[in-house]
Scaffold this active site. Sequence first.
Site, PDB file in Angstrom:
ATOM      1  N   ARG A 136      13.523  -6.851  -7.524  1.00  0.00           N
ATOM      2  CA  ARG A 136      14.814  -7.421  -7.920  1.00  0.00           C
ATOM      3  C   ARG A 136      15.878  -6.363  -7.706  1.00  0.00           C
ATOM      4  NH1 ARG A 136      15.557 -10.782 -13.472  1.00  0.00           N
ATOM      5  NH2 ARG A 136      17.629 -11.577 -13.099  1.00  0.00           N
ATOM      6  N   ARG A 147      17.588 -14.302 -11.080  1.00  0.00           N
ATOM      7  CA  ARG A 147      16.123 -14.455 -11.203  1.00  0.00           C
ATOM      8  C   ARG A 147      15.610 -15.578 -10.290  1.00  0.00           C
ATOM      9  NH1 ARG A 147      11.863 -12.671 -14.102  1.00  0.00           N
ATOM     10  NH2 ARG A 147      10.273 -14.190 -14.659  1.00  0.00           N
ATOM     11  N   ASP A 153      -0.094  -5.552 -20.327  1.00  0.00           N
ATOM     12  CA  ASP A 153       0.494  -5.951 -21.613  1.00  0.00           C
ATOM     13  C   ASP A 153      -0.558  -5.869 -22.722  1.00  0.00           C
ATOM     14  OD1 ASP A 153       2.922  -6.774 -20.193  1.00  0.00           O
ATOM     15  OD2 ASP A 153       1.613  -8.310 -19.383  1.00  0.00           O
ATOM     16  N   HIS A 157       4.014 -12.957 -17.831  1.00  0.00           N
ATOM     17  CA  HIS A 157       4.192 -11.490 -17.803  1.00  0.00           C
ATOM     18  C   HIS A 157       5.696 -11.231 -17.742  1.00  0.00           C
ATOM     19  CE1 HIS A 157       3.970  -7.287 -16.908  1.00  0.00           C
ATOM     20  NE2 HIS A 157       4.631  -7.470 -15.784  1.00  0.00           N
ATOM     21  N   ASN A 199      10.278 -14.138  -3.417  1.00  0.00           N
ATOM     22  CA  ASN A 199       8.867 -13.783  -3.537  1.00  0.00           C
ATOM     23  C   ASN A 199       7.977 -14.971  -3.247  1.00  0.00           C
ATOM     24  OD1 ASN A 199       8.277 -10.970  -4.157  1.00  0.00           O
ATOM     25  ND2 ASN A 199       9.869 -11.303  -5.682  1.00  0.00           N
ATOM     26  N   ASN A 213       5.416  -9.029  -9.059  1.00  0.00           N
ATOM     27  CA  ASN A 213       6.188  -9.921  -9.942  1.00  0.00           C
ATOM     28  C   ASN A 213       7.108 -10.869  -9.179  1.00  0.00           C
ATOM     29  OD1 ASN A 213       5.347  -9.300 -12.531  1.00  0.00           O
ATOM     30  ND2 ASN A 213       6.473  -7.366 -12.495  1.00  0.00           N
ATOM     31  N   VAL A 270      -0.486  -8.965  -8.726  1.00  0.00           N
ATOM     32  CA  VAL A 270       0.185  -7.972  -9.574  1.00  0.00           C
ATOM     33  C   VAL A 270       1.699  -8.068  -9.363  1.00  0.00           C
ATOM     34  CG1 VAL A 270       0.445  -5.485 -10.018  1.00  0.00           C
ATOM     35  CG2 VAL A 270      -1.819  -6.427  -9.521  1.00  0.00           C
ATOM     36  N   ALA A 273       0.797  -1.229   0.000  1.00  0.00           N
ATOM     37  CA  ALA A 273       0.000   0.000   0.000  1.00  0.00           C
ATOM     38  C   ALA A 273       0.831   1.282   0.000  1.00  0.00           C
ATOM     39  CB  ALA A 273      -0.954  -0.008   1.193  1.00  0.00           C
ATOM     40  N   GLN A 310       1.032 -15.624   2.179  1.00  0.00           N
ATOM     41  CA  GLN A 310      -0.204 -14.867   1.926  1.00  0.00           C
ATOM     42  C   GLN A 310      -1.309 -15.779   1.380  1.00  0.00           C
ATOM     43  OE1 GLN A 310       0.747 -11.205  -0.212  1.00  0.00           O
ATOM     44  NE2 GLN A 310       1.713 -10.355   1.614  1.00  0.00           N
TER      45      GLN A 310
END
Length: 328
Positions: A94, A100, A161, A189, A107, A133, A131, A12, A114
């Site tokens: 990142r 990666r 996209d 994405h 994440n 990434n 949303v 937020a 969550q």
Amino acid sequence: MKPPVTIAVTGAAGQICYSLLPRIAAGEMLGKDQPVILKLLELPIDQVQKAMRGVAMELEDCAFPLLQGLSLHAEAADAFKGANWCLLVGSKPRTKGMERADLLKDNGKIFVEQGKIIDEVAASDCRVVVVGNPCNTNCMIAANQAKRLPKENFTAMTRLDQNRARTQLAKKAGVKVTDVENIIIYGNHSPTMYANFNNAKVKGKAVTEVIKDRAWLEGEFLATVGKRGAAIIEARGSSSATSAANACIDHVRTLTTVGPDLHSIVVCSDGSYGFAKGVWASMAVKTVAYGKYEVIKDQPLTDFCKAKIKATNDELVGERDTVKEMLG
Ligand code: NAX
């Protein structure tokens, strides 16, 4: 007046939420007659919590008539309790030199936690939109924690996209964006995504009949859409925020509005279009009831499309392999 809908939003204090939250509170996501309660979640770090309080003060100062409740949280269980929608925007960015695979795993931990908590405490009709990434794989991880909520209630966002592709086609054809339809994003994405121009229409005609420059469609167009996020970082010094917030509004609004139009969302693959079963890939859906969609499985694919889908599927399968121990 309708009863309010409770929306939990993570990240937020971040830049996407700065654009997103006022639009939700103004009724742009769920309708101008739909009161909302916002529950905002941020990391339990003093500076970040303080920044979120600043965002909340601004929301109060807008005196939005539809905003019937606003609460701030440092604990996911408090934020997600009773939520009808969970918009998972917050994630770990990142950083320089980060692999990666490490980004996926770091994440992944957030989305395991969550996903579990949402499944335990959110409303029984809860819809989750990822949303943050890498959003396809984060969504897969969160959905895999769910025992009570159906997997179909979890989707991730490729609407940005789709919107980018629509505008590029409209500019090239010299028409309004509303004249371009049925441009659907397939896959991840990420720059491997495939914006399927072959089935898109301009004023009802095939795009390939209107834009005869095939080399542009297969080359510059796809590259521009795929690398647009990087181009915005290069120009602005930070990543897309207003357009990402707008896409999240579009994603939810389209998903709650029954209609014939096809739109792109990330869903669990059942093997359609050559995607591996169980990866989370963007494809065409149609909204059939509030928050409910049907995957469109009969879009024709040329050999060019199939090769593009194979490349983005390979990336998704690789991401799934990297986080396989987080899939419950
Ligand atoms: P910011 O870094 O400005 O904000 C992210 C916020 O999330 C931070 O305030 C951080 O404290 C918070 N956060 C981190 N972990 C959290 C957790 N576990 N619980 C709650 N809050 C947490 O990023 P912003 O520009 O707002 O972007 C947010 C995410 O959207 C990023 O992952 C970004 O990569 C992703 N994007 C996704 C897009 C898409 O099309 N799917 C496009 C835009 C954007 O790149």
